[in-house]
Enzyme design. Structure first.
Site, PDB file in Angstrom:
ATOM      1  N   CYS A 136       0.832  -1.209   0.000  1.00 36.68           N
ATOM      2  CA  CYS A 136       0.000   0.000   0.000  1.00 36.68           C
ATOM      3  C   CYS A 136       0.865   1.257   0.000  1.00 36.68           C
ATOM      4  CB  CYS A 136      -0.922  -0.005   1.213  1.00 36.68           C
ATOM      5  SG  CYS A 136      -1.889   1.494   1.376  1.00 36.68           S
ATOM      6  N   CYS A 139      -0.419   4.086   2.243  1.00 33.75           N
ATOM      7  CA  CYS A 139      -0.122   3.900   3.666  1.00 33.75           C
ATOM      8  C   CYS A 139       1.361   4.133   3.952  1.00 33.75           C
ATOM      9  CB  CYS A 139      -0.462   2.483   4.110  1.00 33.75           C
ATOM     10  SG  CYS A 139      -1.956   1.805   3.406  1.00 33.75           S
ATOM     11  N   ASP A 140       2.237   3.633   3.098  1.00 32.09           N
ATOM     12  CA  ASP A 140       3.660   3.557   3.443  1.00 32.09           C
ATOM     13  C   ASP A 140       4.565   4.486   2.632  1.00 32.09           C
ATOM     14  OD1 ASP A 140       2.939   1.544   5.189  1.00 32.09           O
ATOM     15  OD2 ASP A 140       3.273  -0.047   3.730  1.00 32.09           O
TER      16      ASP A 140
END
Ligand code: NAP
Length: 310
Positions: A136, A139-140
């Protein structure tokens, strides 16, 4: 054992399909619960930008769209229960949803549990997950500031991840096993025009390596078999989605890839049990089609509960 809490409709999954279904059944004044195992919004909440949802002219962040859909369900009295579903019991005409918090009973069920990311299945993927292997970019992404990273895959998912990573990474390789992308032309154009992105065609990743964190990929050219090493500080695996249906095996009819088979009313082979969104066979896997599935499933569940024949 206490009797399970009783609802008119239980919706499994709080992505766009489940939230839309809840909006419709809540608004129809049916006692509705959405059971969501992880964060609300599913895949939609992870999308950095959504620019193809009708009426939303400026791209909207997936998390923001999730919040709006969630708020709308609350407005119509939908209850949200956060727990993992472990099974469904349809014996003797009952519809019981089993969870870590206990059992819940419904008169109609809508399965909208979405999908999870397919794994590559190469050495290092599992061992270095969270240490440079990510699924992701939204997200990261910020953890990969000024790094050289790779994205694996050639679909919308991979290209979206790569384009988002251009905000952080110094360089992004898109590694694809063929020389043709599956992604939509608008994303292809964007990715090909970005000078931070380089494509490695006809290439398989055979291992992800590093001492504690990702340091390099082992690659193999599928045309000539030549093996090479690519130094990278991170790798994003975006090789497709698989439906979350392990708990449904033997309960409702699934196709050979594990997606729930429905008719055009979103009804499964069990009367009063519906499926919507990514979990459904032949889903287009767009936010707008998931929402459409959710509305269709909810409208038909409403008719089912009021005894209307469709
Ligand atoms: P996808 O469209 O199924 O694409 C998967 C890609 O991964 C394909 O290019 C495929 O290669 C490659 N692949 C599959 N298995 C592989 C393996 N073992 N090794 C190497 N490469 C492999 O999946 P997606 O991009 O995740 O999108 C899934 C669905 O969500 C699609 O319907 C898409 O339109 C929709 N969607 C996703 C997003 C998103 O951001 N994730 C956004 C909008 C829509 P081949 O092409 O050679 O098969």
């Amino acid at each position: 054992m206490p009797a399970p809490s009783q609802y008119d409709v239980i919706i499994i999954g709080g992505g766009p399909a489940g939230l839309t279904a809840g909006l419709y059944t809540g608004r129809a004044k049916l006692k509705t619960a959405i059971i969501e195992g992880s964060a609300i919004g599913g895949r939609m909440a992870e999308a950095w930008e959504i620019e193809n949802y009708p009426g939303i002219v400026e791209p909207i962040n997936g998390y923001d769209l999730t919040q709006k859909m969630h708020e709308q369900t609350i407005k119509f009295g939908v209850e949200h229960i956060q727990t993992g579903v472990t099974g469904i019991d349809l014996a003797d005409g009952h519809k019981i949803v089993k969870t870590a918090l206990g059992d819940y009973a419904a008169r109609a069920l809508i399965i909208a549990g979405g999908s999870e990311r397919r794994k590559l299945g190469v050495p290092g993927e599992k061992e270095l997950a969270g240490r440079g292997v990510s699924f992701c970019a939204t997200c990261d992404g910020p953890f990969f500031r000024n790094k050289i990273v790779a994205v694996i895959g050639g679909g919308n998912g991979a290209l979206n991840e790569a384009i988002h990573l251009t905000h952080f990474a110094e360089k992004i390789y898109i590694i694809h096993r063929r020389d043709k992308l599956r992604a939509t032309p608008v994303l292809q154009e964007k990715a090909k025009a970005d000078n931070k992105i380089e494509f490695l065609w006809n290439t398989d990743v055979t291992a992800i390596e590093g001492d504690g964190t990702v340091e390099r990929l082992k690659l193999k050219n599928v045309l000539n078999g030549k093996e090479t090493i690519l130094p990278v500080g991170g790798v994003f695996v975006a090789v497709g989605l698989i439906p979350n249906t392990d708990y449904l095996k033997g309960v409702v009819e699934l196709n050979k890839v594990g997606a729930v088979i429905t008719n055009e009313n979103m009804e499964t082979n069990i009367p009063g049990v519906y499926a919507a969104g990514d979990v459904r066979a032949n889903s287009v896997r767009q936010v707008v089609t998931a929402a459409g599935d959710g509305a269709t499933a909810a409208s038909n569940a409403q008719d089912y509960l009021s005894g209307i024949k469709v």
